[in-house]
Design an enzyme around this catalytic site. Structure first.
Site, PDB file in Angstrom:
ATOM      1  CG  HIS A   1     -31.622   5.409  -3.571  1.00 48.55           C
ATOM      2  ND1 HIS A   1     -31.272   5.469  -4.934  1.00 48.55           N
ATOM      3  CD2 HIS A   1     -31.005   4.603  -2.803  1.00 48.55           C
ATOM      4  CE1 HIS A   1     -30.076   4.650  -4.997  1.00 48.55           C
ATOM      5  NE2 HIS A   1     -30.154   3.849  -3.654  1.00 48.55           N
TER       6      HIS A   1
HETATM    7  P1  TYD Z   1     -27.122   2.450  -0.311  1.00 53.09           P
HETATM    8  O1  TYD Z   1     -27.337   3.623  -1.336  1.00 53.09           O
HETATM    9  O2  TYD Z   1     -28.029   2.426   0.807  1.00 53.09           O
HETATM   10  O3  TYD Z   1     -27.162   1.067  -1.217  1.00 53.09           O
HETATM   11  P2  TYD Z   1     -28.347   0.421  -2.337  1.00 53.09           P
HETATM   12  O4  TYD Z   1     -28.895   1.684  -2.895  1.00 53.09           O
HETATM   13  O5  TYD Z   1     -27.820  -0.655  -3.147  1.00 53.09           O
HETATM   14  O6  TYD Z   1     -29.531  -0.026  -1.390  1.00 53.09           O
HETATM   15  O7  TYD Z   1     -25.637   2.387   0.223  1.00 53.09           O
HETATM   16  C1  TYD Z   1     -25.404   1.354   1.262  1.00 53.09           C
HETATM   17  C2  TYD Z   1     -24.001   1.899   2.224  1.00 53.09           C
HETATM   18  O8  TYD Z   1     -22.897   2.294   1.104  1.00 53.09           O
HETATM   19  C3  TYD Z   1     -24.494   3.455   2.361  1.00 53.09           C
HETATM   20  O9  TYD Z   1     -23.892   3.426   3.838  1.00 53.09           O
HETATM   21  C4  TYD Z   1     -23.717   4.470   1.792  1.00 53.09           C
HETATM   22  C5  TYD Z   1     -22.553   3.591   1.358  1.00 53.09           C
HETATM   23  N1  TYD Z   1     -22.079   3.961  -0.184  1.00 53.09           N
HETATM   24  C6  TYD Z   1     -20.819   4.743  -0.172  1.00 53.09           C
HETATM   25  O10 TYD Z   1     -20.082   4.998   0.709  1.00 53.09           O
HETATM   26  N2  TYD Z   1     -20.508   5.273  -1.431  1.00 53.09           N
HETATM   27  C7  TYD Z   1     -21.104   4.556  -2.741  1.00 53.09           C
HETATM   28  O11 TYD Z   1     -20.508   5.078  -3.597  1.00 53.09           O
HETATM   29  C8  TYD Z   1     -22.484   3.929  -2.507  1.00 53.09           C
HETATM   30  C9  TYD Z   1     -23.171   3.667  -3.499  1.00 53.09           C
HETATM   31  C10 TYD Z   1     -22.568   3.591  -1.259  1.00 53.09           C
END
Ligand code: TYD
Length: 131
Positions: free
Chosen positions: A49
């Site tokens: 992303h």
């Molecule tokens: P995600 O952005 O998909 O993780 P990565 O980029 O590491 O693959 O985030 C995983 C989950 O955590 C998603 O449900 C959103 C949640 N999240 C939060 O609630 N707060 C945060 O600060 C972050 C980074 C993620």
């Protein structure tokens, strides 16, 4: 490309080592949120992303992982494998994290509160917006 690999200032003596992050000291932005990623196995890809408003500092405080960064024109892969290095990523950078070692803990600092609306999770949409 617009990322920076920061060689952090380390306080080290016979007691061990300590690295601190605050605005303008090892970190270029005001820190508003922090999280860490762990228990990610080697064949998993995280991230995929870009963020419209968030800047990030990524530190492999344990183990190692690779970060693929993409600004819409160029792509590069950076390996994080020492807690002495911090990878700064500006806004609007597509990122993928992968090849996590079993003991990897990736610490992330950012200048924003979590807001799903500032995420771009579609690569074609990212290319459109980053132009
Ligand atoms: P995600 O952005 O998909 O993780 P990565 O980029 O590491 O693959 O985030 C995983 C989950 O955590 C998603 O449900 C959103 C949640 N999240 C939060 O609630 N707060 C945060 O600060 C972050 C980074 C993620």
């Amino acid at each position: 490309m617009n990322y920076k690999l920061i060689e952090t200032k380390v306080f080290g003596d016979e007691k061990g080592h300590l690295i601190s992050f605050q605005k303008n000291s090892n970190c270029p932005f005001d820190i508003k949120r922090t999280f860490y990623i762990f228990d990610t196995v080697p064949n998993i890809v995280r991230g995929q992303h870009a963020n419209r408003n968030s800047e990030f500092l990524l530190i492999a405080i344990s183990g190692s992982c690779k970060i693929k960064v993409d600004d819409g024109k160029n792509q590069e892969v950076i390996e994080l494998k020492t807690p002495h290095h911090a990878l700064y990523l500006p806004k609007m950078m597509w990122k993928e994290m992968y090849d996590f070692s079993y003991n990897a803990i990736l610490l992330v600092l950012t200048n924003t509160l979590y807001d799903e609306k500032e995420y771009i999770r579609d690569y074609k949409e990212f290319l459109k917006e980053v132009k």
